[in-house]
Write a protein that holds these residues in place. Structure first.
Motif, mmCIF file in Angstrom:
data_model
loop_
_atom_site.group_PDB
_atom_site.id
_atom_site.type_symbol
_atom_site.label_atom_id
_atom_site.label_comp_id
_atom_site.label_asym_id
_atom_site.label_seq_id
_atom_site.Cartn_x
_atom_site.Cartn_y
_atom_site.Cartn_z
ATOM 1 N N ALA A 171 15.544 4.098 1.237
ATOM 2 C CA ALA A 171 15.437 2.906 0.401
ATOM 3 C C ALA A 171 16.754 2.126 0.403
ATOM 4 O O ALA A 171 16.762 0.894 0.343
ATOM 5 N N ILE A 172 17.873 2.842 0.491
ATOM 6 C CA ILE A 172 19.178 2.181 0.565
ATOM 7 C C ILE A 172 19.321 1.428 1.888
ATOM 8 O O ILE A 172 19.965 0.378 1.965
ATOM 9 N N TYR A 173 18.704 1.959 2.929
ATOM 10 C CA TYR A 173 18.744 1.314 4.250
ATOM 11 C C TYR A 173 18.364 -0.164 4.147
ATOM 12 O O TYR A 173 18.927 -1.006 4.855
ATOM 13 N N THR A 174 17.440 -0.463 3.251
ATOM 14 C CA THR A 174 16.993 -1.843 3.058
ATOM 15 C C THR A 174 18.165 -2.776 2.763
ATOM 16 O O THR A 174 18.154 -3.947 3.148
ATOM 17 N N TYR A 175 19.189 -2.244 2.095
ATOM 18 C CA TYR A 175 20.313 -3.067 1.641
ATOM 19 C C TYR A 175 21.521 -3.012 2.577
ATOM 20 O O TYR A 175 22.574 -3.584 2.264
ATOM 21 N N THR A 199 12.299 -3.768 6.392
ATOM 22 C CA THR A 199 11.820 -2.616 5.638
ATOM 23 C C THR A 199 11.241 -3.049 4.299
ATOM 24 O O THR A 199 11.829 -3.852 3.574
ATOM 25 N N TYR A 200 10.086 -2.487 3.977
ATOM 26 C CA TYR A 200 9.427 -2.724 2.687
ATOM 27 C C TYR A 200 9.630 -1.491 1.819
ATOM 28 O O TYR A 200 9.328 -0.375 2.229
ATOM 29 N N HIS A 201 10.162 -1.740 0.608
ATOM 30 C CA HIS A 201 10.326 -0.615 -0.306
ATOM 31 C C HIS A 201 9.202 -0.635 -1.333
ATOM 32 O O HIS A 201 9.013 -1.625 -2.044
ATOM 33 N N CYS A 202 8.486 0.457 -1.401
ATOM 34 C CA CYS A 202 7.252 0.477 -2.194
ATOM 35 C C CYS A 202 7.481 0.457 -3.699
ATOM 36 O O CYS A 202 6.522 0.322 -4.472
ATOM 37 N N SER A 203 8.739 0.569 -4.146
ATOM 38 C CA SER A 203 9.005 0.455 -5.582
ATOM 39 C C SER A 203 8.944 -0.990 -6.057
ATOM 40 O O SER A 203 8.878 -1.258 -7.252
ATOM 41 N N VAL A 262 4.901 4.382 7.632
ATOM 42 C CA VAL A 262 5.266 4.757 6.263
ATOM 43 C C VAL A 262 6.128 6.018 6.325
ATOM 44 O O VAL A 262 5.760 7.002 6.981
ATOM 45 N N LYS A 263 7.294 5.983 5.638
ATOM 46 C CA LYS A 263 8.223 7.110 5.674
ATOM 47 C C LYS A 263 8.630 7.511 4.263
ATOM 48 O O LYS A 263 8.911 6.654 3.426
ATOM 49 N N PRO A 264 8.709 8.817 3.992
ATOM 50 C CA PRO A 264 9.320 9.256 2.731
ATOM 51 C C PRO A 264 10.815 8.991 2.797
ATOM 52 O O PRO A 264 11.434 9.123 3.866
ATOM 53 N N VAL A 265 11.422 8.609 1.676
ATOM 54 C CA VAL A 265 12.822 8.168 1.708
ATOM 55 C C VAL A 265 13.807 9.313 1.880
ATOM 56 O O VAL A 265 14.947 9.101 2.284
ATOM 57 N N ASP A 266 13.395 10.555 1.577
ATOM 58 C CA ASP A 266 14.360 11.655 1.558
ATOM 59 C C ASP A 266 14.018 12.789 2.514
ATOM 60 O O ASP A 266 14.571 13.876 2.429
ATOM 61 N N GLU A 267 13.106 12.553 3.448
ATOM 62 C CA GLU A 267 12.762 13.585 4.430
ATOM 63 C C GLU A 267 13.549 13.356 5.713
ATOM 64 O O GLU A 267 14.063 12.276 5.978
ATOM 65 N N ALA A 280 0.929 7.126 -6.018
ATOM 66 C CA ALA A 280 1.318 8.167 -6.970
ATOM 67 C C ALA A 280 2.830 8.210 -7.177
ATOM 68 O O ALA A 280 3.307 8.594 -8.251
ATOM 69 N N SER A 281 3.604 7.781 -6.160
ATOM 70 C CA SER A 281 5.062 7.804 -6.276
ATOM 71 C C SER A 281 5.678 6.750 -5.356
ATOM 72 O O SER A 281 6.250 7.067 -4.312
ATOM 73 N N PRO A 282 5.579 5.469 -5.738
ATOM 74 C CA PRO A 282 6.052 4.375 -4.867
ATOM 75 C C PRO A 282 7.524 4.474 -4.494
ATOM 76 O O PRO A 282 7.910 4.115 -3.379
ATOM 77 N N ARG A 283 8.359 4.979 -5.408
ATOM 78 C CA ARG A 283 9.807 5.064 -5.146
ATOM 79 C C ARG A 283 10.121 5.936 -3.932
ATOM 80 O O ARG A 283 11.136 5.757 -3.256
ATOM 81 N N LYS A 284 9.259 6.859 -3.607
ATOM 82 C CA LYS A 284 9.532 7.826 -2.550
ATOM 83 C C LYS A 284 9.174 7.335 -1.147
ATOM 84 O O LYS A 284 9.353 8.075 -0.174
ATOM 85 N N TYR A 285 8.694 6.081 -1.058
ATOM 86 C CA TYR A 285 8.227 5.637 0.264
ATOM 87 C C TYR A 285 8.743 4.245 0.629
ATOM 88 O O TYR A 285 8.858 3.362 -0.226
ATOM 89 N N ILE A 286 9.040 4.105 1.914
ATOM 90 C CA ILE A 286 9.311 2.796 2.492
ATOM 91 C C ILE A 286 8.346 2.598 3.653
ATOM 92 O O ILE A 286 7.701 3.554 4.113
ATOM 93 N N ALA A 287 8.245 1.366 4.121
ATOM 94 C CA ALA A 287 7.396 1.094 5.285
ATOM 95 C C ALA A 287 8.105 0.102 6.193
ATOM 96 O O ALA A 287 8.861 -0.762 5.725
#
Length: 487
Positions: free
Chosen positions: A332-336, A356-360, A377-382, A408-415
């Motif tokens: 998610a930080i990658y976006t910035y 990058t789209y951040h699902c939050s 779609v990627k989990p942000v911390d895997e 269920a957990s938008p913060r955990k995913y980017i696309a």
């Protein structure tokens, strides 16, 4: 492809027009950089090349170059290796190297700011909730001044070449980036199998990584230490990257230890030896934050060293990389990253970011949910390619499952858009011929006190399955030697 003058192992090679082919630029037309190499390979018959390929595999097996795959069971595999290297010209490499170094420096300044003044948040560049909601942000790191001011001593930047021929960064890895041991091993295997090939290509060495890593580690020794004792700490032989841990320790000439080999006394770290305790000054850790110290983090960890974080906090030992760096390689930080580079360095990014789209973010979440078939779609911390969903490969039912997980957990995913990773000629054993396969490149950057180093080469990872865009070894990928040409 026109088969005229094409050797048998290239006879079934079919370029895919939608992707940038790094070796061929048209029917039977070799890019200038690869012409000499192609001529060399043209001397081999299929049977000859099979023997060379087998020789390389045996070399890897004898060296113990393996990795662990975690699925329903844990499997140890020989690392797949392809003899046809990726070649990068001197001018092209200057662009990649300067971009990787720029990102590493910016991320280090970002981490220092996050754990001190948080000025970038106060100035509205990066939102506070993104940091507070990151599982990798460590409040325990707030106010700590690491030796030399360095957090991400080792960074792995994953880049791809898109269909437009430009390099793009897929992600930054600054927790425990792995793979550099395979870079060196790939070079050794190539030299053994293709005797004399480097006479035609003036190529930078990759064998100097370990000496530079040790130099970087010594540069960030604790205050008051003249000749630091450095070690590599590993979770143990069952870790997926254990080969690398042992390789790096051996090549640097320092001890490879596990948590049980170290202890803390009076806030100093010591190593158990047959001659008695030896004070340790710098620890290159390959243990995740949570397991590093049961007193500070996960209480039931048996991998770490009780009290080592307090020793670090008091400046009595240096940890490489610093705890808490994971907050900055959160996807998610990658976006910035473009804004982060501009904010701290007052420079424009040298390497492109992938949109990058951040699902939050509600609007971006809505777009992702309605366009999953066009996105990755990627989990942000895997890491290791786990948890990735490539929309174009999913069935309607699978798309609905991905939507449910994201909601269920938008913060955990980017696309991200499905990027057209370049392809490269790769030998496929089952076909006994070369075919185009997607690749990426992991570069390795070292930051120390008043010094830096970027390995002139990197780990070219190959998606060995036809059409696959995930190159990680844990997902069935392999690797190639990477040649950076001298001017």
């Amino acid at each position: 492809m026109d088969k005229k003058n094409i050797l048998p192992i290239f006879s079934s090679y079919h370029m895919e027009s939608t992707f940038y082919d790094e070796v061929f630029k048209g029917k039977n037309e070799i890019r200038d950089t690869y012409k000499k190499l192609f001529q060399l390979f043209n001397e081999y018959q299929v049977e000859d090349f099979e023997l060379l390929n087998e020789k390389a595999k045996v070399s890897f097996l004898n060296q113990g170059i393996t990795f662990q795959v975690y699925d329903k069971t844990t499997t140890e595999k020989v690392f797949p290796f392809d003899l046809f290297p990726k070649i990068i010209t001197a001018n092209e490499w200057e662009h990649v190297e300067s971009g990787a170094l720029q990102r590493s420096k910016a991320l280090n300044l970002f981490l220092h700011d996050l754990y001190h003044k948080k000025q970038i948040i106060k100035d509205g560049i990066v939102p506070l909730d993104l940091i507070n909601s990151s599982e990798n942000y460590l409040k325990q790191m707030e106010g700590i001044e690491p030796s030399g001011g360095i957090y991400n001593h080792i960074s792995g930047t994953d880049v791809i070449k898109h269909s437009d021929g430009e390099y793009y960064v897929l992600e930054d890895n600054i927790r425990c980036p792995s793979g550099v041991s395979y870079v060196v091993s790939n070079r050794v295997a190539t030299k053994r199998a293709l005797f004399g090939v480097f006479n035609n290509y003036p190529t930078h060495s990759v064998s100097n990584y370990s000496e530079n890593l040790l130099d970087i580690m010594q540069s960030v020794k604790p205050a008051g230490v003249d000749i630091p004792v450095c070690v590599v700490i590993t979770p143990g032989i069952f870790n997926s990257a254990y080969y690398e841990h042992s390789f790096l320790a051996k090549s640097m000439g320092i001890e490879l230890v596990e948590g049980r080999d170290l202890f803390v006394e009076n806030d100093f770290v010591y190593m158990k030896t047959i001659y008695g305790p030896v004070k340790v000054d710098v620890v290159y850790r390959r243990i995740d934050d949570a397991f590093l110290d049961p007193k500070a983090f996960k209480p039931d960890s048996v991998l770490g060293v009780p009290g080592i974080f307090e020793a670090y906090r008091k400046g009595n030992v240096t940890l490489v990389n610093a705890p808490g760096t994971g907050v900055a390689d959160d996807k998610a930080i990658y976006t910035y990253m473009p804004q982060i580079i501009k904010y701290y360095l007052d420079e424009e990014p040298i390497l492109n970011n992938v949109h990058t789209y951040h699902c939050s973010r509600p609007k971006e979440l809505d777009y992702v949910l309605n366009n999953i078939d066009k996105l990755v779609v990627k989990p942000v911390d895997e890491s290791g390619g786990y948890g990735i969903s490539i929309g174009s490969k999913l069935t309607k039912e699978e798309i609905e499952k991905v939507k449910t997980v994201i909601k269920a957990s938008p913060r955990k995913y980017i696309a991200q858009p499905i990027m057209a990773l370049s392809t490269h000629a790769t030998y496929i054993e089952e076909e006994k011929s070369f075919e185009p396969r997607h690749i990426d490149l992991r570069t390795f950057t070292l930051l120390g006190k008043d010094k830096s180093f970027v390995l002139k080469g990197g780990l070219t990872r190959v998606a060995l399955k036809r059409g696959n865009l995930v190159v990680n070894s844990s997902q069935g990928g392999g690797s190639k030697d990477t040649w950076v040409l001298k001017k």
